[in-house]
Design a protein around this motif. Sequence first.
Motif, PDB file in Angstrom:
ATOM      1  N   THR A  74      55.342  19.176  87.494  1.00 49.89           N
ATOM      2  CA  THR A  74      56.658  18.788  88.017  1.00 49.89           C
ATOM      3  C   THR A  74      57.616  18.463  86.879  1.00 49.89           C
ATOM      4  N   ARG A  75      57.111  17.791  85.846  1.00 47.44           N
ATOM      5  CA  ARG A  75      57.948  17.428  84.689  1.00 47.44           C
ATOM      6  C   ARG A  75      58.477  18.682  83.997  1.00 47.44           C
ATOM      7  N   LEU A  76      57.625  19.697  83.832  1.00 50.20           N
ATOM      8  CA  LEU A  76      58.052  20.941  83.177  1.00 50.20           C
ATOM      9  C   LEU A  76      59.097  21.672  84.016  1.00 50.20           C
ATOM     10  N   VAL A  77      58.914  21.647  85.351  1.00 47.64           N
ATOM     11  CA  VAL A  77      59.899  22.273  86.254  1.00 47.64           C
ATOM     12  C   VAL A  77      61.230  21.521  86.151  1.00 47.64           C
ATOM     13  N   ASP A  78      61.165  20.179  86.118  1.00 47.12           N
ATOM     14  CA  ASP A  78      62.386  19.361  86.007  1.00 47.12           C
ATOM     15  C   ASP A  78      63.137  19.647  84.707  1.00 47.12           C
ATOM     16  N   MET A  79      62.399  20.011  83.652  1.00 46.50           N
ATOM     17  CA  MET A  79      63.038  20.350  82.371  1.00 46.50           C
ATOM     18  C   MET A  79      63.846  21.641  82.479  1.00 46.50           C
ATOM     19  N   GLY A  80      63.470  22.480  83.448  1.00 44.46           N
ATOM     20  CA  GLY A  80      64.186  23.749  83.602  1.00 44.46           C
ATOM     21  C   GLY A  80      63.330  24.973  83.386  1.00 44.46           C
ATOM     22  N   LEU A  81      61.998  24.780  83.147  1.00 44.35           N
ATOM     23  CA  LEU A  81      61.120  25.937  82.971  1.00 44.35           C
ATOM     24  C   LEU A  81      60.884  26.622  84.315  1.00 44.35           C
ATOM     25  N   GLU A  82      60.849  27.932  84.321  1.00 46.54           N
ATOM     26  CA  GLU A  82      60.613  28.686  85.552  1.00 46.54           C
ATOM     27  C   GLU A  82      59.177  28.481  86.021  1.00 46.54           C
TER      28      GLU A  82
END
Length: 553
Positions: A418-426
């Motif tokens: 979830t943290r990586l998605v929140d950063m903007g990673l696809e």
Amino acid sequence: MFNEHSETLKNIFEESGLVSREQLDEAWGEHVETGKAFTDILEDAGYIDRNTMLELIARNLNVEFVPAIPEHIDPDLLRIIKPDLAHKYGIIPFRADPNKVWFLAKDPLNYSVVDDLSFSLRRDVELVVSDPAQIDGAIVKFYGEQHSSIEDILSEIDLDNVDADDSANQAPIIRFVDVVLQEAVKAKASDIHFEPFEDQFRIRYRIDGALYEMAPPPKSLANAVTARVKVMSGLNIAEKRIPQDGRIKTTIGGRPIDLRVSTLPTQFGESVVLRILDKGVVNLDLENLSMEPEIMNGIRELVNRPNGIFIVTGPTGSGKTTTLYSALREVNTVDVKILTAEDPVEYEIEGIMQVQINHQVGLTFASALRSFLRQDPDTIMVGEIRDLETGQIAVQASLTGHVVLATLHTNDAPGAVTRLVDMGLEPFLISASLEGVLGQRLLRRICRHCRTAYEPDQGVISMLQVDPLEIAEKQFFYGKGCSECNRTGYKGRQGLFELMVINDSVRELITKKAPTLVLKQKAIENGMRTLRDDGLRCIFDGLTTIEEVLKYT
């Protein structure tokens, strides 16, 4: 004896052929499990005697071995160094000529002693091997006990005249800071906090995760002590308006110690925190992290894959970097090129190219990573994925045939996605590159010397949210408090771990942007033991208390 060089010694003894591989492995297993010195275990088991060990070390270093320390040493020779240096470095002058001095050394493998002494004496220096226990006694015999207590030193300081930076180089201030550092290392503290307040100057040690205050020195010492630490770490003592970061390399009790220094301007002066990096305390080996065998084997399998990202997650101070270093040691062989980007470099590891991040000159995690890809690495470690750019390059590196190890700040393993998605990673890129996430915590371990069984209150047990039948036959323990643990009931740290391996079913959920709870449920279905489950294991094994597990999970 030489506990911080155990791995080097193991190699020396193995090459000698005097100790069998089986005996070495058996002794190593006990060393990892108990922390007892590897050489002491070999000696106690009768596999090799002390003098033979010391002779082998001397031969390997190509230096002299002195089996017995002379009864008398020329006073002029002893005067080459001051008593405080003899105690600090664990050395005694043994022989000298106009160009060179030979020292009997408690730790002949500590090369920083040679550098420091060569510089200060302006002569070549060679360390001679002898029995460390004999050297300890001889230092006291020839130089006297190291009596300097903080109270003694304070009595020598003119407290009306120390509120200036030039006091930083006065002998009593130097000795005061040295004693504070020595006491911290002796207590196995991880951090030292120098904190100025309006009407007091506080010094606190962090030991096993908890802060303990020493008797506060006079408020007027704050500026001089801060200036002394800044001088030692090469910081600008005139600059008090902005935070600064530095590093101190020193020797305490004959052992090389690294200190990471951070200063912060506050309302009443500069707050200074020193992180103690003591290789003699931290054993960078997966076997020594007291994790369950299936988690350890899972990590080994993940870091040995041909490509992909492996993330270690948890709050500050949960041991993430130590775990990553230990994982790197697993793949650190001659045929593997390893590059790390760290902020800062905590431990120097032989065979690994380590890069210190420097934001002032534009050397960020992202720019370092981009350069790494042109250096033909096999394995890359990123101190922390902090932003989208770093995350994107890490993904790109993993998809082009590299293993990427990194840390991330989240509460648990599934939260990393979830943290990586929140950063903007696809999500589809995360799904394609992420191989596994290890969540971890560090909590205090019950002192082995005063561990006592007891019957906990039902209200406390209910907070664990476990089936009463599951714990019906279980014993619970706490530490009563003794001299070994400074009456705290705790001594040492224990890790809690949860390993989420990314398989096809989890990848599918990641691509669909499933929330953390759904990912966690699927990971548990796939066999992941949560941090709380690992905490229960530690409670029932008598390693820690219910309160510690409730506090950290």
